[in-house]
Design an enzyme around this catalytic site. Structure first.
Site, short mmCIF file in Angstrom:
data_model
loop_
_atom_site.label_atom_id
_atom_site.label_comp_id
_atom_site.label_asym_id
_atom_site.label_seq_id
_atom_site.Cartn_x
_atom_site.Cartn_y
_atom_site.Cartn_z
N HIS A 31 4.37 56.89 -8.83
CA HIS A 31 4.03 55.94 -9.88
C HIS A 31 2.51 55.94 -10.05
O HIS A 31 1.78 56.12 -9.08
CB HIS A 31 4.55 54.53 -9.54
CG HIS A 31 6.00 54.34 -9.89
ND1 HIS A 31 6.83 53.49 -9.18
CD2 HIS A 31 6.76 54.88 -10.88
CE1 HIS A 31 8.04 53.53 -9.72
NE2 HIS A 31 8.03 54.37 -10.74
N ASP A 33 0.12 53.84 -10.43
CA ASP A 33 -0.81 53.00 -9.65
C ASP A 33 -0.96 53.49 -8.21
O ASP A 33 -1.73 52.93 -7.44
CB ASP A 33 -0.37 51.52 -9.69
CG ASP A 33 1.09 51.34 -9.34
OD1 ASP A 33 1.91 52.23 -9.62
OD2 ASP A 33 1.44 50.29 -8.77
N HIS A 34 -0.24 54.55 -7.86
CA HIS A 34 -0.34 55.11 -6.52
C HIS A 34 -0.93 56.52 -6.50
O HIS A 34 -1.21 57.04 -5.42
CB HIS A 34 1.03 55.11 -5.85
CG HIS A 34 1.57 53.73 -5.64
ND1 HIS A 34 1.57 53.11 -4.41
CD2 HIS A 34 2.07 52.82 -6.51
CE1 HIS A 34 2.06 51.89 -4.54
NE2 HIS A 34 2.39 51.69 -5.80
N ASP A 180 6.30 51.20 -2.24
CA ASP A 180 7.05 50.06 -2.74
C ASP A 180 8.48 50.20 -2.22
O ASP A 180 9.00 51.30 -2.17
CB ASP A 180 7.08 50.07 -4.25
CG ASP A 180 5.70 50.13 -4.90
OD1 ASP A 180 4.72 50.46 -4.22
OD2 ASP A 180 5.62 49.88 -6.10
N HIS A 238 0.66 44.04 -3.30
CA HIS A 238 1.47 44.50 -4.44
C HIS A 238 2.13 43.31 -5.13
O HIS A 238 3.32 43.31 -5.42
CB HIS A 238 2.52 45.51 -3.97
CG HIS A 238 3.05 46.37 -5.09
ND1 HIS A 238 4.08 45.98 -5.90
CD2 HIS A 238 2.67 47.58 -5.54
CE1 HIS A 238 4.34 46.93 -6.78
NE2 HIS A 238 3.50 47.91 -6.59
#
Lengths: 271, 271
Positions: A31, A33-34, A180, A238
Protein backbone atom coordinates in the site's frame (compact mmCIF):
# COMPACT_ATOMS: atom_id res chain seq x y z
CA UNK A 1 14.00 1.15 8.28
CA UNK A 2 10.61 -0.51 8.35
CA UNK A 3 8.26 0.73 5.64
CA UNK A 4 8.91 3.82 3.59
CA UNK A 5 5.90 6.00 2.84
CA UNK A 6 6.01 9.11 0.69
CA UNK A 7 8.27 11.70 2.32
CA UNK A 8 10.18 9.18 4.46
CA UNK A 9 13.46 10.69 3.25
CA UNK A 10 12.41 14.07 4.62
CA UNK A 11 11.57 12.59 8.03
CA UNK A 12 14.81 10.62 8.01
CA UNK A 13 16.74 13.83 7.44
CA UNK A 14 14.80 15.58 10.21
CA UNK A 15 15.56 12.73 12.58
CA UNK A 16 19.27 13.50 12.35
CA UNK A 17 20.07 9.81 11.76
CA UNK A 18 22.86 9.16 9.29
CA UNK A 19 21.71 8.21 5.81
CA UNK A 20 24.81 6.08 5.44
CA UNK A 21 23.93 3.86 8.37
CA UNK A 22 20.78 2.71 6.65
CA UNK A 23 21.61 -0.58 4.95
CA UNK A 24 18.28 -2.42 4.92
CA UNK A 25 14.69 -1.38 4.33
CA UNK A 26 11.91 -3.81 5.25
CA UNK A 27 8.56 -3.27 3.52
CA UNK A 28 5.48 -4.88 5.07
CA UNK A 29 3.11 -4.59 2.11
CA UNK A 30 2.47 -2.66 -1.06
CA UNK A 31 0.00 0.00 0.00
CA UNK A 32 1.20 3.47 -0.89
CA UNK A 33 1.64 4.73 2.66
CA UNK A 34 4.15 1.92 3.21
CA UNK A 35 6.24 2.06 0.05
CA UNK A 36 5.75 5.20 -2.11
CA UNK A 37 8.81 6.85 -0.53
CA UNK A 38 11.16 4.08 -1.63
CA UNK A 39 12.11 5.40 -5.05
CA UNK A 40 12.70 8.88 -3.64
CA UNK A 41 15.03 7.67 -0.91
CA UNK A 42 16.89 5.46 -3.39
CA UNK A 43 17.26 8.44 -5.71
CA UNK A 44 18.50 10.79 -3.01
CA UNK A 45 21.07 8.27 -1.80
CA UNK A 46 22.41 8.18 -5.36
CA UNK A 47 22.62 11.97 -5.54
CA UNK A 48 24.48 11.97 -2.22
CA UNK A 49 27.12 9.68 -3.69
CA UNK A 50 26.24 6.50 -1.82
CA UNK A 51 28.36 3.49 -2.76
CA UNK A 52 27.24 0.87 -0.22
CA UNK A 53 24.60 -1.62 -1.35
CA UNK A 54 21.07 -0.88 -0.18
CA UNK A 55 19.00 -3.97 0.60
CA UNK A 56 15.24 -3.89 0.07
CA UNK A 57 13.23 -6.67 1.71
CA UNK A 58 9.66 -6.66 0.42
CA UNK A 59 6.90 -8.85 -0.96
CA UNK A 60 8.04 -10.35 -4.26
CA UNK A 61 5.41 -8.39 -6.23
CA UNK A 62 7.45 -5.21 -5.76
CA UNK A 63 10.52 -6.54 -7.55
CA UNK A 64 9.57 -5.88 -11.21
CA UNK A 65 8.10 -2.45 -10.36
CA UNK A 66 11.20 -1.36 -8.47
CA UNK A 67 13.46 -2.68 -11.21
CA UNK A 68 11.45 -0.82 -13.87
CA UNK A 69 11.71 2.39 -11.86
CA UNK A 70 15.45 1.98 -11.37
CA UNK A 71 15.93 1.31 -15.08
CA UNK A 72 13.77 4.20 -16.16
CA UNK A 73 14.66 6.96 -13.74
CA UNK A 74 18.36 6.25 -13.33
CA UNK A 75 19.15 4.86 -16.72
CA UNK A 76 20.66 1.72 -15.17
CA UNK A 77 23.23 3.75 -13.24
CA UNK A 78 22.47 5.08 -9.80
CA UNK A 79 26.05 4.70 -8.57
CA UNK A 80 25.42 1.95 -6.02
CA UNK A 81 23.67 -1.38 -5.91
CA UNK A 82 20.05 -1.81 -4.87
CA UNK A 83 19.56 -5.46 -3.96
CA UNK A 84 16.04 -6.80 -3.74
CA UNK A 85 15.11 -9.66 -1.43
CA UNK A 86 11.65 -11.11 -1.99
CA UNK A 87 9.81 -11.81 1.26
CA UNK A 88 7.40 -14.71 1.68
CA UNK A 89 4.60 -13.09 3.67
CA UNK A 90 2.99 -16.42 4.52
CA UNK A 91 5.83 -17.90 6.58
CA UNK A 92 7.45 -17.00 9.86
CA UNK A 93 11.15 -17.33 9.17
CA UNK A 94 14.48 -15.61 9.67
CA UNK A 95 15.19 -13.53 6.56
CA UNK A 96 18.21 -11.61 7.77
CA UNK A 97 21.04 -12.28 10.20
CA UNK A 98 24.25 -10.55 11.11
CA UNK A 99 26.62 -10.56 14.10
CA UNK A 100 24.25 -8.72 16.37
CA UNK A 101 20.73 -9.39 15.22
CA UNK A 102 18.20 -11.50 13.35
CA UNK A 103 15.07 -10.39 11.54
CA UNK A 104 12.05 -12.67 11.20
CA UNK A 105 8.91 -12.26 9.16
CA UNK A 106 5.52 -12.27 10.92
CA UNK A 107 2.68 -13.31 8.59
CA UNK A 108 -0.20 -10.84 9.05
CA UNK A 109 -3.81 -10.82 7.88
CA UNK A 110 -4.44 -7.88 5.59
CA UNK A 111 -6.26 -7.20 2.33
CA UNK A 112 -3.04 -7.99 0.47
CA UNK A 113 0.06 -10.05 1.28
CA UNK A 114 1.55 -8.43 4.36
CA UNK A 115 4.33 -9.36 6.78
CA UNK A 116 5.41 -7.77 10.02
CA UNK A 117 9.04 -7.95 11.14
CA UNK A 118 10.56 -9.14 14.39
CA UNK A 119 14.01 -7.83 15.26
CA UNK A 120 15.90 -9.89 17.82
CA UNK A 121 19.22 -8.85 19.25
CA UNK A 122 21.64 -11.73 19.70
CA UNK A 123 22.92 -12.49 23.20
CA UNK A 124 25.80 -10.18 23.96
CA UNK A 125 28.92 -10.70 26.11
CA UNK A 126 29.07 -9.81 29.81
CA UNK A 127 30.49 -6.45 30.91
CA UNK A 128 33.99 -6.29 32.34
CA UNK A 129 34.14 -4.87 35.86
CA UNK A 130 36.58 -2.00 35.49
CA UNK A 131 37.56 -2.02 39.16
CA UNK A 132 38.59 -5.69 38.99
CA UNK A 133 40.85 -4.97 36.01
CA UNK A 134 42.52 -2.25 38.05
CA UNK A 135 42.67 -4.33 41.24
CA UNK A 136 44.37 -7.34 39.60
CA UNK A 137 46.22 -5.29 36.99
CA UNK A 138 44.85 -7.41 34.18
CA UNK A 139 46.39 -6.66 30.76
CA UNK A 140 44.17 -5.53 27.85
CA UNK A 141 45.10 -8.69 25.93
CA UNK A 142 43.04 -10.76 28.37
CA UNK A 143 39.82 -8.73 28.19
CA UNK A 144 38.27 -10.67 25.31
CA UNK A 145 39.09 -14.02 26.92
CA UNK A 146 37.43 -12.92 30.12
CA UNK A 147 34.37 -11.59 28.28
CA UNK A 148 34.13 -14.93 26.52
CA UNK A 149 33.94 -16.83 29.83
CA UNK A 150 37.44 -17.36 31.15
CA UNK A 151 38.79 -16.43 34.56
CA UNK A 152 42.21 -14.82 35.14
CA UNK A 153 45.24 -16.42 36.78
CA UNK A 154 47.45 -14.12 38.84
CA UNK A 155 51.24 -14.41 38.82
CA UNK A 156 51.07 -16.29 42.17
CA UNK A 157 48.83 -18.89 40.56
CA UNK A 158 45.57 -17.74 42.12
CA UNK A 159 42.61 -18.12 39.74
CA UNK A 160 40.10 -15.26 39.83
CA UNK A 161 36.88 -16.80 38.61
CA UNK A 162 35.11 -15.36 35.58
CA UNK A 163 31.99 -14.44 37.57
CA UNK A 164 33.99 -12.13 39.81
CA UNK A 165 35.41 -10.20 36.85
CA UNK A 166 32.18 -9.40 34.99
CA UNK A 167 28.62 -8.26 35.41
CA UNK A 168 26.02 -10.18 33.39
CA UNK A 169 25.35 -9.33 29.78
CA UNK A 170 22.34 -7.17 28.99
CA UNK A 171 19.31 -9.22 28.09
CA UNK A 172 18.92 -9.30 24.31
CA UNK A 173 16.23 -6.91 23.18
CA UNK A 174 13.51 -7.56 20.65
CA UNK A 175 11.08 -5.42 18.70
CA UNK A 176 8.11 -6.55 16.65
CA UNK A 177 6.40 -4.37 14.07
CA UNK A 178 2.88 -5.50 13.15
CA UNK A 179 1.05 -3.35 10.65
CA UNK A 180 -1.45 -3.59 8.93
CA UNK A 181 -3.53 -6.47 10.18
CA UNK A 182 -6.84 -7.76 11.39
CA UNK A 183 -6.84 -9.02 14.96
CA UNK A 184 -5.07 -12.37 14.97
CA UNK A 185 -5.81 -14.39 18.12
CA UNK A 186 -2.68 -16.49 17.50
CA UNK A 187 -0.33 -13.63 16.69
CA UNK A 188 0.95 -13.49 20.28
CA UNK A 189 2.66 -16.86 19.80
CA UNK A 190 4.90 -15.42 17.11
CA UNK A 191 5.99 -12.45 19.23
CA UNK A 192 6.12 -14.22 22.62
CA UNK A 193 8.07 -12.22 25.20
CA UNK A 194 9.00 -9.42 22.85
CA UNK A 195 10.33 -6.31 24.59
CA UNK A 196 8.46 -3.84 22.48
CA UNK A 197 5.49 -4.59 20.30
CA UNK A 198 4.24 -2.12 17.74
CA UNK A 199 0.74 -3.17 16.70
CA UNK A 200 -1.55 -1.14 14.50
CA UNK A 201 -4.65 0.28 16.21
CA UNK A 202 -6.70 1.92 13.49
CA UNK A 203 -9.97 2.06 15.42
CA UNK A 204 -11.56 2.31 18.85
CA UNK A 205 -13.75 -0.52 20.09
CA UNK A 206 -16.99 0.97 18.73
CA UNK A 207 -15.59 0.42 15.24
CA UNK A 208 -14.73 -3.21 15.84
CA UNK A 209 -16.86 -4.34 12.90
CA UNK A 210 -15.17 -1.79 10.64
CA UNK A 211 -11.80 -3.10 11.77
CA UNK A 212 -12.80 -6.62 10.76
CA UNK A 213 -14.22 -5.44 7.45
CA UNK A 214 -11.22 -3.33 6.44
CA UNK A 215 -8.58 -5.74 7.74
CA UNK A 216 -7.47 -3.51 10.58
CA UNK A 217 -7.43 -3.75 14.39
CA UNK A 218 -8.84 -1.89 17.35
CA UNK A 219 -6.61 -0.58 20.13
CA UNK A 220 -8.07 -3.20 22.47
CA UNK A 221 -7.21 -5.96 20.03
CA UNK A 222 -3.64 -4.67 19.87
CA UNK A 223 -3.59 -4.73 23.67
CA UNK A 224 -4.87 -8.31 23.72
CA UNK A 225 -1.96 -9.38 21.53
CA UNK A 226 0.50 -7.55 23.80
CA UNK A 227 -1.06 -9.12 26.91
CA UNK A 228 -1.11 -12.64 25.48
CA UNK A 229 2.46 -12.27 24.19
CA UNK A 230 3.59 -10.98 27.59
CA UNK A 231 5.24 -8.11 25.80
CA UNK A 232 7.19 -5.55 27.76
CA UNK A 233 5.60 -2.54 26.13
CA UNK A 234 2.96 -1.83 23.49
CA UNK A 235 3.17 0.96 20.94
CA UNK A 236 0.00 1.97 19.13
CA UNK A 237 -0.16 3.60 15.70
CA UNK A 238 -1.78 3.75 12.24
CA UNK A 239 -4.75 5.68 13.64
CA UNK A 240 -7.80 6.35 11.54
CA UNK A 241 -8.06 10.00 10.52
CA UNK A 242 -11.43 10.08 12.32
CA UNK A 243 -9.61 10.50 15.65
CA UNK A 244 -8.45 14.07 16.25
CA UNK A 245 -7.30 12.96 19.66
CA UNK A 246 -6.07 9.38 19.99
CA UNK A 247 -6.41 9.32 23.78
CA UNK A 248 -9.53 7.21 23.40
CA UNK A 249 -7.40 4.53 21.71
CA UNK A 250 -4.76 4.74 24.44
CA UNK A 251 -7.33 4.43 27.24
CA UNK A 252 -9.09 1.47 25.69
CA UNK A 253 -5.78 -0.34 25.19
CA UNK A 254 -4.55 0.42 28.70
CA UNK A 255 -7.62 -1.24 30.20
CA UNK A 256 -6.20 -4.49 28.88
CA UNK A 257 -2.47 -3.76 28.74
CA UNK A 258 -1.39 -0.84 30.96
CA UNK A 259 2.12 -0.34 29.57
CA UNK A 260 0.85 1.10 26.29
CA UNK A 261 2.00 4.25 24.47
CA UNK A 262 0.81 6.32 21.52
CA UNK A 263 3.39 6.68 18.74
CA UNK A 264 3.59 9.85 16.70
CA UNK A 265 5.87 11.16 13.98
CA UNK A 266 9.40 11.81 15.24
CA UNK A 267 8.60 10.42 18.70
CA UNK A 268 11.34 8.11 19.99
CA UNK A 269 10.91 5.05 22.23
CA UNK A 270 13.49 2.89 23.93
CA UNK A 271 13.17 -0.80 23.15
CA UNK B 1 -0.38 21.67 -11.31
CA UNK B 2 2.99 21.80 -13.00
CA UNK B 3 5.34 19.02 -11.90
CA UNK B 4 4.71 16.84 -8.90
CA UNK B 5 7.74 15.99 -6.78
CA UNK B 6 7.64 13.71 -3.75
CA UNK B 7 5.43 15.23 -1.08
CA UNK B 8 3.49 17.49 -3.49
CA UNK B 9 0.22 16.26 -1.98
CA UNK B 10 1.33 17.49 1.43
CA UNK B 11 2.17 20.94 0.09
CA UNK B 12 -1.09 21.03 -1.85
CA UNK B 13 -2.99 20.34 1.35
CA UNK B 14 -0.99 23.02 3.20
CA UNK B 15 -1.78 25.52 0.45
CA UNK B 16 -5.48 25.28 1.26
CA UNK B 17 -6.33 24.85 -2.44
CA UNK B 18 -9.15 22.45 -3.18
CA UNK B 19 -8.04 18.99 -4.27
CA UNK B 20 -11.17 18.73 -6.39
CA UNK B 21 -10.28 21.74 -8.49
CA UNK B 22 -7.15 20.04 -9.76
CA UNK B 23 -8.03 18.48 -13.10
CA UNK B 24 -4.72 18.50 -14.98
CA UNK B 25 -1.12 17.84 -13.99
CA UNK B 26 1.64 18.84 -16.41
CA UNK B 27 4.98 17.06 -15.97
CA UNK B 28 8.05 18.66 -17.56
CA UNK B 29 10.40 15.67 -17.42
CA UNK B 30 11.04 12.42 -15.63
CA UNK B 31 13.55 13.36 -12.97
CA UNK B 32 12.37 12.32 -9.52
CA UNK B 33 11.98 15.82 -8.11
CA UNK B 34 9.45 16.51 -10.86
CA UNK B 35 7.32 13.36 -10.82
CA UNK B 36 7.83 11.07 -7.79
CA UNK B 37 4.81 12.61 -6.04
CA UNK B 38 2.42 11.64 -8.82
CA UNK B 39 1.47 8.17 -7.63
CA UNK B 40 0.90 9.45 -4.08
CA UNK B 41 -1.41 12.24 -5.15
CA UNK B 42 -3.32 9.88 -7.45
CA UNK B 43 -3.67 7.43 -4.57
CA UNK B 44 -4.86 10.05 -2.09
CA UNK B 45 -7.45 11.38 -4.54
CA UNK B 46 -8.82 7.85 -4.76
CA UNK B 47 -9.00 7.50 -0.98
CA UNK B 48 -10.84 10.83 -0.81
CA UNK B 49 -13.50 9.47 -3.14
CA UNK B 50 -12.64 11.47 -6.25
CA UNK B 51 -14.79 10.66 -9.26
CA UNK B 52 -13.69 13.30 -11.80
CA UNK B 53 -11.08 12.25 -14.37
CA UNK B 54 -7.52 13.36 -13.62
CA UNK B 55 -5.49 14.26 -16.69
CA UNK B 56 -1.74 13.70 -16.67
CA UNK B 57 0.27 15.43 -19.40
CA UNK B 58 3.83 14.12 -19.48
CA UNK B 59 6.55 12.80 -21.76
CA UNK B 60 5.36 9.59 -23.36
CA UNK B 61 8.00 7.52 -21.51
CA UNK B 62 6.02 7.86 -18.29
CA UNK B 63 2.91 6.16 -19.68
CA UNK B 64 3.84 2.47 -19.17
CA UNK B 65 5.34 3.16 -15.72
CA UNK B 66 2.28 5.03 -14.52
CA UNK B 67 -0.02 2.36 -15.93
CA UNK B 68 1.98 -0.38 -14.20
CA UNK B 69 1.77 1.49 -10.91
CA UNK B 70 -1.97 2.02 -11.26
CA UNK B 71 -2.49 -1.65 -12.08
CA UNK B 72 -0.32 -2.87 -9.26
CA UNK B 73 -1.16 -0.56 -6.39
CA UNK B 74 -4.85 -0.08 -7.07
CA UNK B 75 -5.70 -3.40 -8.60
CA UNK B 76 -7.23 -1.69 -11.64
CA UNK B 77 -9.77 0.17 -9.51
CA UNK B 78 -8.95 3.53 -8.03
CA UNK B 79 -12.52 4.81 -8.32
CA UNK B 80 -11.89 7.45 -10.98
CA UNK B 81 -10.18 7.69 -14.32
CA UNK B 82 -6.55 8.71 -14.74
CA UNK B 83 -6.11 9.77 -18.35
CA UNK B 84 -2.59 10.00 -19.71
CA UNK B 85 -1.67 12.43 -22.48
CA UNK B 86 1.76 11.90 -24.01
CA UNK B 87 3.62 15.16 -24.58
CA UNK B 88 6.00 15.69 -27.49
CA UNK B 89 8.83 17.60 -25.83
CA UNK B 90 10.40 18.57 -29.15
CA UNK B 91 7.57 20.72 -30.51
CA UNK B 92 5.99 23.96 -29.46
CA UNK B 93 2.26 23.32 -29.78
CA UNK B 94 -1.04 23.77 -27.99
CA UNK B 95 -1.76 20.57 -26.04
CA UNK B 96 -4.75 21.73 -24.05
CA UNK B 97 -7.58 24.19 -24.56
CA UNK B 98 -10.77 25.05 -22.74
CA UNK B 99 -13.11 28.05 -22.59
CA UNK B 100 -10.70 30.23 -20.70
CA UNK B 101 -7.19 29.08 -21.47
CA UNK B 102 -4.68 27.30 -23.69
CA UNK B 103 -1.56 25.42 -22.69
CA UNK B 104 1.43 25.16 -25.02
CA UNK B 105 4.57 23.09 -24.74
CA UNK B 106 7.95 24.81 -24.72
CA UNK B 107 10.78 22.50 -25.87
CA UNK B 108 13.70 22.84 -23.43
CA UNK B 109 17.30 21.67 -23.50
CA UNK B 110 17.94 19.25 -20.66
CA UNK B 111 19.74 15.94 -20.14
CA UNK B 112 16.51 14.13 -20.96
CA UNK B 113 13.39 15.04 -22.94
CA UNK B 114 11.93 18.08 -21.19
CA UNK B 115 9.17 20.54 -21.98
CA UNK B 116 8.12 23.74 -20.26
CA UNK B 117 4.50 24.88 -20.35
CA UNK B 118 2.99 28.19 -21.38
CA UNK B 119 -0.44 29.03 -20.00
CA UNK B 120 -2.36 31.69 -21.92
CA UNK B 121 -5.66 33.09 -20.79
CA UNK B 122 -8.12 33.67 -23.61
CA UNK B 123 -9.41 37.20 -24.17
CA UNK B 124 -12.25 37.83 -21.77
CA UNK B 125 -15.40 40.01 -22.14
CA UNK B 126 -15.54 43.67 -21.08
CA UNK B 127 -16.90 44.63 -17.67
CA UNK B 128 -20.43 46.03 -17.36
CA UNK B 129 -20.54 49.50 -15.77
CA UNK B 130 -22.95 49.01 -12.87
CA UNK B 131 -23.89 52.68 -12.71
CA UNK B 132 -25.01 52.65 -16.37
CA UNK B 133 -27.26 49.65 -15.73
CA UNK B 134 -28.89 51.58 -12.90
CA UNK B 135 -29.08 54.83 -14.85
CA UNK B 136 -30.84 53.33 -17.88
CA UNK B 137 -32.66 50.62 -15.90
CA UNK B 138 -31.29 47.91 -18.21
CA UNK B 139 -32.83 44.45 -17.57
CA UNK B 140 -30.57 41.53 -16.60
CA UNK B 141 -31.56 39.72 -19.81
CA UNK B 142 -29.54 42.26 -21.82
CA UNK B 143 -26.28 41.98 -19.85
CA UNK B 144 -24.78 39.19 -21.95
CA UNK B 145 -25.66 40.95 -25.20
CA UNK B 146 -23.98 44.12 -24.00
CA UNK B 147 -20.89 42.21 -22.81
CA UNK B 148 -20.73 40.59 -26.24
CA UNK B 149 -20.58 43.98 -27.97
CA UNK B 150 -24.10 45.32 -28.40
CA UNK B 151 -25.43 48.70 -27.26
CA UNK B 152 -28.83 49.21 -25.59
CA UNK B 153 -31.89 50.90 -27.07
CA UNK B 154 -34.05 52.86 -24.64
CA UNK B 155 -37.88 52.83 -24.86
CA UNK B 156 -37.73 56.24 -26.60
CA UNK B 157 -35.53 54.76 -29.33
CA UNK B 158 -32.25 56.28 -28.15
CA UNK B 159 -29.28 53.93 -28.68
CA UNK B 160 -26.74 53.91 -25.89
CA UNK B 161 -23.51 52.77 -27.54
CA UNK B 162 -21.70 49.67 -26.26
CA UNK B 163 -18.59 51.63 -25.32
CA UNK B 164 -20.52 53.75 -22.87
CA UNK B 165 -21.89 50.71 -21.03
CA UNK B 166 -18.67 48.84 -20.40
CA UNK B 167 -15.07 49.20 -19.30
CA UNK B 168 -12.50 47.27 -21.37
CA UNK B 169 -11.81 43.63 -20.68
CA UNK B 170 -8.75 42.74 -18.62
CA UNK B 171 -5.74 41.95 -20.78
CA UNK B 172 -5.35 38.17 -21.03
CA UNK B 173 -2.61 36.93 -18.72
CA UNK B 174 0.09 34.41 -19.49
CA UNK B 175 2.53 32.34 -17.47
CA UNK B 176 5.48 30.33 -18.73
CA UNK B 177 7.19 27.64 -16.67
CA UNK B 178 10.69 26.75 -17.88
CA UNK B 179 12.53 24.12 -15.86
CA UNK B 180 15.01 22.41 -16.22
CA UNK B 181 17.07 23.77 -19.07
CA UNK B 182 20.37 25.00 -20.34
CA UNK B 183 20.40 28.63 -21.45
CA UNK B 184 18.58 28.79 -24.77
CA UNK B 185 19.31 32.03 -26.67
CA UNK B 186 16.17 31.52 -28.76
CA UNK B 187 13.83 30.61 -25.90
CA UNK B 188 12.58 34.18 -25.60
CA UNK B 189 10.83 33.86 -28.97
CA UNK B 190 8.59 31.13 -27.60
CA UNK B 191 7.56 33.13 -24.54
CA UNK B 192 7.42 36.60 -26.17
CA UNK B 193 5.52 39.12 -24.05
CA UNK B 194 4.61 36.64 -21.33
CA UNK B 195 3.32 38.28 -18.13
CA UNK B 196 5.20 36.05 -15.77
CA UNK B 197 8.14 33.87 -16.65
CA UNK B 198 9.41 31.20 -14.30
CA UNK B 199 12.88 30.18 -15.43
CA UNK B 200 15.19 27.88 -13.52
CA UNK B 201 18.32 29.50 -12.07
CA UNK B 202 20.37 26.72 -10.58
CA UNK B 203 23.66 28.63 -10.40
CA UNK B 204 25.28 32.03 -10.03
CA UNK B 205 27.43 33.37 -12.84
CA UNK B 206 30.69 31.93 -11.42
CA UNK B 207 29.26 28.47 -12.12
CA UNK B 208 28.37 29.24 -15.72
CA UNK B 209 30.45 26.33 -16.98
CA UNK B 210 28.79 23.98 -14.53
CA UNK B 211 25.39 25.17 -15.72
CA UNK B 212 26.35 24.31 -19.31
CA UNK B 213 27.76 20.94 -18.29
CA UNK B 214 24.77 19.86 -16.17
CA UNK B 215 22.12 21.26 -18.50
CA UNK B 216 21.05 24.02 -16.14
CA UNK B 217 21.05 27.83 -16.21
CA UNK B 218 22.50 30.71 -14.25
CA UNK B 219 20.30 33.43 -12.80
CA UNK B 220 21.73 35.88 -15.34
CA UNK B 221 20.83 33.57 -18.18
CA UNK B 222 17.28 33.38 -16.85
CA UNK B 223 17.25 37.18 -16.76
CA UNK B 224 18.48 37.38 -20.35
CA UNK B 225 15.55 35.25 -21.47
CA UNK B 226 13.13 37.46 -19.53
CA UNK B 227 14.69 40.61 -20.98
CA UNK B 228 14.68 39.34 -24.55
CA UNK B 229 11.10 38.07 -24.19
CA UNK B 230 10.02 41.43 -22.76
CA UNK B 231 8.39 39.50 -19.94
CA UNK B 232 6.49 41.38 -17.27
CA UNK B 233 8.10 39.62 -14.36
CA UNK B 234 10.73 36.94 -13.79
CA UNK B 235 10.54 34.27 -11.09
CA UNK B 236 13.72 32.39 -10.21
CA UNK B 237 13.85 28.89 -8.73
CA UNK B 238 15.47 25.43 -8.73
CA UNK B 239 18.46 26.73 -6.79
CA UNK B 240 21.51 24.59 -6.26
CA UNK B 241 21.82 23.42 -2.63
CA UNK B 242 25.21 25.19 -2.54
CA UNK B 243 23.42 28.51 -1.95
CA UNK B 244 22.31 28.97 1.65
CA UNK B 245 21.16 32.42 0.69
CA UNK B 246 19.89 32.89 -2.85
CA UNK B 247 20.25 36.68 -2.76
CA UNK B 248 23.35 36.36 -4.94
CA UNK B 249 21.16 34.82 -7.64
CA UNK B 250 18.56 37.55 -7.29
CA UNK B 251 21.13 40.32 -7.52
CA UNK B 252 22.84 38.90 -10.56
CA UNK B 253 19.51 38.50 -12.35
CA UNK B 254 18.30 41.97 -11.42
CA UNK B 255 21.38 43.52 -13.04
CA UNK B 256 19.91 42.36 -16.33
CA UNK B 257 16.18 42.22 -15.57
CA UNK B 258 15.16 44.32 -12.54
CA UNK B 259 11.63 42.94 -12.04
CA UNK B 260 12.91 39.59 -10.77
CA UNK B 261 11.77 37.65 -7.67
CA UNK B 262 12.95 34.61 -5.76
CA UNK B 263 10.38 31.84 -5.49
CA UNK B 264 10.19 29.68 -2.40
CA UNK B 265 7.91 26.91 -1.16
CA UNK B 266 4.37 28.18 -0.42
CA UNK B 267 5.20 31.69 -1.67
CA UNK B 268 2.45 33.09 -3.90
CA UNK B 269 2.86 35.46 -6.88
CA UNK B 270 0.26 37.27 -8.95
CA UNK B 271 0.54 36.62 -12.65
Amino acid sequence: MVDCGEGAQVQLRRSGLSFEKLGHIFITHLHGDHCFGLIGIISTFGLLGRIATLHIHAPEELRPMLQAQLDMFFNYDIGYKVEFHGVDTKKQQVIYEDRSLTVETIPLNHRMPCAGYLFREKPSLPHIRREMIDLYNIPVSQINNIKSGQGYTLSDGTLIPHEKLVTPADAPRSYAYCSDTRYMPELHKMVKGVNTLYHESTYAQDKKDGAEKYYHSTAQQAAMVARDAQAGKLLLGHYSARYNDETVLLKEAQEIFPNTYLTDEMKVFDV
